[in-house]
Design a protein around this motif. Structure first.
Motif, PDB file in Angstrom:
ATOM      1  N   GLY A  34      31.475  40.077  48.823  1.00  0.00           N
ATOM      2  CA  GLY A  34      31.047  40.606  47.532  1.00  0.00           C
ATOM      3  C   GLY A  34      30.969  42.113  47.483  1.00  0.00           C
ATOM      4  N   ASP A  35      30.733  42.764  48.634  1.00  0.00           N
ATOM      5  CA  ASP A  35      30.611  44.218  48.624  1.00  0.00           C
ATOM      6  C   ASP A  35      31.953  44.916  48.473  1.00  0.00           C
ATOM      7  N   LEU A  36      33.062  44.147  48.637  1.00  0.00           N
ATOM      8  CA  LEU A  36      34.383  44.745  48.470  1.00  0.00           C
ATOM      9  C   LEU A  36      34.824  44.772  47.012  1.00  0.00           C
ATOM     10  N   ALA A  37      34.142  44.016  46.167  1.00  0.00           N
ATOM     11  CA  ALA A  37      34.489  44.008  44.740  1.00  0.00           C
ATOM     12  C   ALA A  37      33.917  45.239  44.055  1.00  0.00           C
ATOM     13  N   VAL A  38      34.651  45.739  43.076  1.00  0.00           N
ATOM     14  CA  VAL A  38      34.226  46.921  42.315  1.00  0.00           C
ATOM     15  C   VAL A  38      33.459  46.459  41.081  1.00  0.00           C
ATOM     16  N   LYS A  39      32.263  46.994  40.899  1.00  0.00           N
ATOM     17  CA  LYS A  39      31.436  46.638  39.749  1.00  0.00           C
ATOM     18  C   LYS A  39      31.575  47.707  38.657  1.00  0.00           C
ATOM     19  N   LEU A  40      32.007  47.282  37.489  1.00  0.00           N
ATOM     20  CA  LEU A  40      32.128  48.176  36.337  1.00  0.00           C
ATOM     21  C   LEU A  40      31.086  47.761  35.299  1.00  0.00           C
ATOM     22  N   VAL A  41      30.217  48.678  34.950  1.00  0.00           N
ATOM     23  CA  VAL A  41      29.145  48.397  33.999  1.00  0.00           C
ATOM     24  C   VAL A  41      29.494  49.066  32.672  1.00  0.00           C
ATOM     25  N   LEU A  50      35.686  43.490  39.753  1.00  0.00           N
ATOM     26  CA  LEU A  50      37.119  43.581  40.054  1.00  0.00           C
ATOM     27  C   LEU A  50      37.313  43.306  41.536  1.00  0.00           C
ATOM     28  N   TYR A  51      37.863  42.132  41.823  1.00  0.00           N
ATOM     29  CA  TYR A  51      38.041  41.718  43.210  1.00  0.00           C
ATOM     30  C   TYR A  51      39.383  42.215  43.734  1.00  0.00           C
ATOM     31  N   PRO A  52      39.447  42.550  45.009  1.00  0.00           N
ATOM     32  CA  PRO A  52      40.751  42.940  45.583  1.00  0.00           C
ATOM     33  C   PRO A  52      41.682  41.740  45.634  1.00  0.00           C
ATOM     34  N   LYS A  53      42.953  42.016  45.496  1.00  0.00           N
ATOM     35  CA  LYS A  53      43.930  40.934  45.524  1.00  0.00           C
ATOM     36  C   LYS A  53      44.018  40.347  46.934  1.00  0.00           C
ATOM     37  N   ASP A  54      43.947  39.035  46.987  1.00  0.00           N
ATOM     38  CA  ASP A  54      44.069  38.336  48.271  1.00  0.00           C
ATOM     39  C   ASP A  54      44.597  36.934  48.000  1.00  0.00           C
ATOM     40  N   PRO A  55      45.217  36.303  48.999  1.00  0.00           N
ATOM     41  CA  PRO A  55      45.839  34.990  48.786  1.00  0.00           C
ATOM     42  C   PRO A  55      44.892  33.821  49.032  1.00  0.00           C
ATOM     43  N   THR A  56      43.581  34.049  49.019  1.00  0.00           N
ATOM     44  CA  THR A  56      42.638  32.987  49.383  1.00  0.00           C
ATOM     45  C   THR A  56      42.770  31.739  48.511  1.00  0.00           C
ATOM     46  N   PRO A  57      42.753  31.848  47.161  1.00  0.00           N
ATOM     47  CA  PRO A  57      42.899  30.624  46.349  1.00  0.00           C
ATOM     48  C   PRO A  57      44.201  29.880  46.600  1.00  0.00           C
ATOM     49  N   GLU A 123      36.186  30.119  44.435  1.00  0.00           N
ATOM     50  CA  GLU A 123      36.831  31.434  44.546  1.00  0.00           C
ATOM     51  C   GLU A 123      37.656  31.750  43.301  1.00  0.00           C
ATOM     52  N   SER A 124      38.311  30.731  42.760  1.00  0.00           N
ATOM     53  CA  SER A 124      39.102  30.947  41.547  1.00  0.00           C
ATOM     54  C   SER A 124      38.216  31.210  40.335  1.00  0.00           C
ATOM     55  N   VAL A 125      37.086  30.511  40.265  1.00  0.00           N
ATOM     56  CA  VAL A 125      36.169  30.708  39.134  1.00  0.00           C
ATOM     57  C   VAL A 125      35.583  32.107  39.140  1.00  0.00           C
ATOM     58  N   HIS A 126      35.227  32.609  40.321  1.00  0.00           N
ATOM     59  CA  HIS A 126      34.660  33.953  40.403  1.00  0.00           C
ATOM     60  C   HIS A 126      35.660  35.016  39.945  1.00  0.00           C
ATOM     61  N   ARG A 127      36.949  34.756  40.149  1.00  0.00           N
ATOM     62  CA  ARG A 127      37.949  35.740  39.741  1.00  0.00           C
ATOM     63  C   ARG A 127      38.293  35.633  38.257  1.00  0.00           C
ATOM     64  N   SER A 128      38.269  34.429  37.715  1.00  0.00           N
ATOM     65  CA  SER A 128      38.603  34.259  36.304  1.00  0.00           C
ATOM     66  C   SER A 128      37.417  34.562  35.389  1.00  0.00           C
ATOM     67  N   GLY A 137      22.774  42.061  42.857  1.00  0.00           N
ATOM     68  CA  GLY A 137      23.346  42.546  44.117  1.00  0.00           C
ATOM     69  C   GLY A 137      24.846  42.710  44.030  1.00  0.00           C
ATOM     70  N   PHE A 138      25.523  42.189  45.041  1.00  0.00           N
ATOM     71  CA  PHE A 138      26.980  42.276  45.072  1.00  0.00           C
ATOM     72  C   PHE A 138      27.589  41.228  44.151  1.00  0.00           C
ATOM     73  N   CYS A 139      28.876  41.394  43.884  1.00  0.00           N
ATOM     74  CA  CYS A 139      29.602  40.416  43.067  1.00  0.00           C
ATOM     75  C   CYS A 139      29.682  39.082  43.807  1.00  0.00           C
ATOM     76  N   PRO A 140      29.563  37.962  43.094  1.00  0.00           N
ATOM     77  CA  PRO A 140      29.548  36.652  43.761  1.00  0.00           C
ATOM     78  C   PRO A 140      30.917  36.255  44.292  1.00  0.00           C
ATOM     79  N   THR A 141      30.908  35.596  45.421  1.00  0.00           N
ATOM     80  CA  THR A 141      32.119  35.018  46.016  1.00  0.00           C
ATOM     81  C   THR A 141      31.766  33.644  46.565  1.00  0.00           C
ATOM     82  N   ALA A 142      32.773  32.896  46.975  1.00  0.00           N
ATOM     83  CA  ALA A 142      32.527  31.590  47.579  1.00  0.00           C
ATOM     84  C   ALA A 142      31.724  31.764  48.860  1.00  0.00           C
TER      85      ALA A 142
END
Length: 207
Positions: A34-41, A50-57, A123-128, A137-142
């Motif tokens: 979650g700390d790698l995601a960028v939070k825009l307020v 804004l999550y970094p692109k990764d092939p996890t899903p 993981e897909s829900v958090h990105r969509s 806190g940090f952005c949510p992830t699986a």
């Protein structure tokens, strides 16, 4: 031969299962925290992650598909008519060891498949759905460890399916009496001409 066909099934079952394990491990290691995601307020106070692109899903989806294929082929291999000789499920159920390992394999498969799908969907829900009203806190992830745990469960399921396949071969051998046929065929192949009775010699003692 039955053993040759069973060996082919073992390879076909093991290959997608092992690949699913590898993909699960890669997905766990590549999943961003979650700390790698960028939070825009925004001005209204809404937070966008804004999550970094990764092939996890994609890796999770592919691992789940391969694990399902492995389990499907494993089930088919249990009832496949090797050498054209079909054995009923009723006769296979007479083997307590086989029934036990089939139940364990199915349980491990269902747990592994559920974990893979759960982690992938989360993981897909958090990105969509990355727009939140407020994030403390940090952005949510699986949850960490889901992909890794699912990967090891998938590997265990694959190994248990291979044990089931070996037990099926043993059950078929007991049912059709392969060993008795082999022994019978060996003795029937020996002709009377090949059998030479031992020559007994009589030695007259000297006086």
């Amino acid at each position: 031969m039955a053993l040759g066909q069973a060996g082919t099934f073992a390879l076909v079952v093991a290959f997608p299962g092992v690949i699913a394990f590898i993909l699960g491990i890669v997905a766990e290691n590549s999943k961003p925290t979650g700390d790698l995601a960028v939070k825009l307020v925004s001005a209204s106070g809404q937070t966008t992650c804004l999550y970094p692109k990764d092939p996890t899903p994609a890796l999770g989806t592919l691992a789940a598909i391969l694990l399902f294929i492995s389990a499907t082929i494993a089930v088919v291999s249990l009832v496949y008519p090797y050498e054209g000789k079909r054995i009923s499920i009723k006769n296979l159920a007479k083997s307590v060891g086989l029934v036990t390992f089939v139940v364990l394999s199915l349980t491990l498969f269902l747990v592994a498949e559920s974990l893979l799908l759960w982690a992938t969907v989360l993981e897909s829900v958090h990105r969509s759905h990355n727009h939140h009203s407020a994030i403390p806190g940090f952005c949510p992830t699986a949850k960490a460890g889901l992909f890794g745990g699912a990967a090891f469960m998938a590997l265990d399921s694959t190994l248990f399916w291979l044990i089931c396949l070996m037990l099926v071969v043993n059950a078929r051998a007991d049912h059709f009496g392969y060993e008795e046929e082999d022994v019978k065929g060996t003795y029937e192949g020996v002709t009377s001409a090949d059998y030479v009775p031992p020559i007994s010699t009589h030695i007259t003692p000297k006086v």
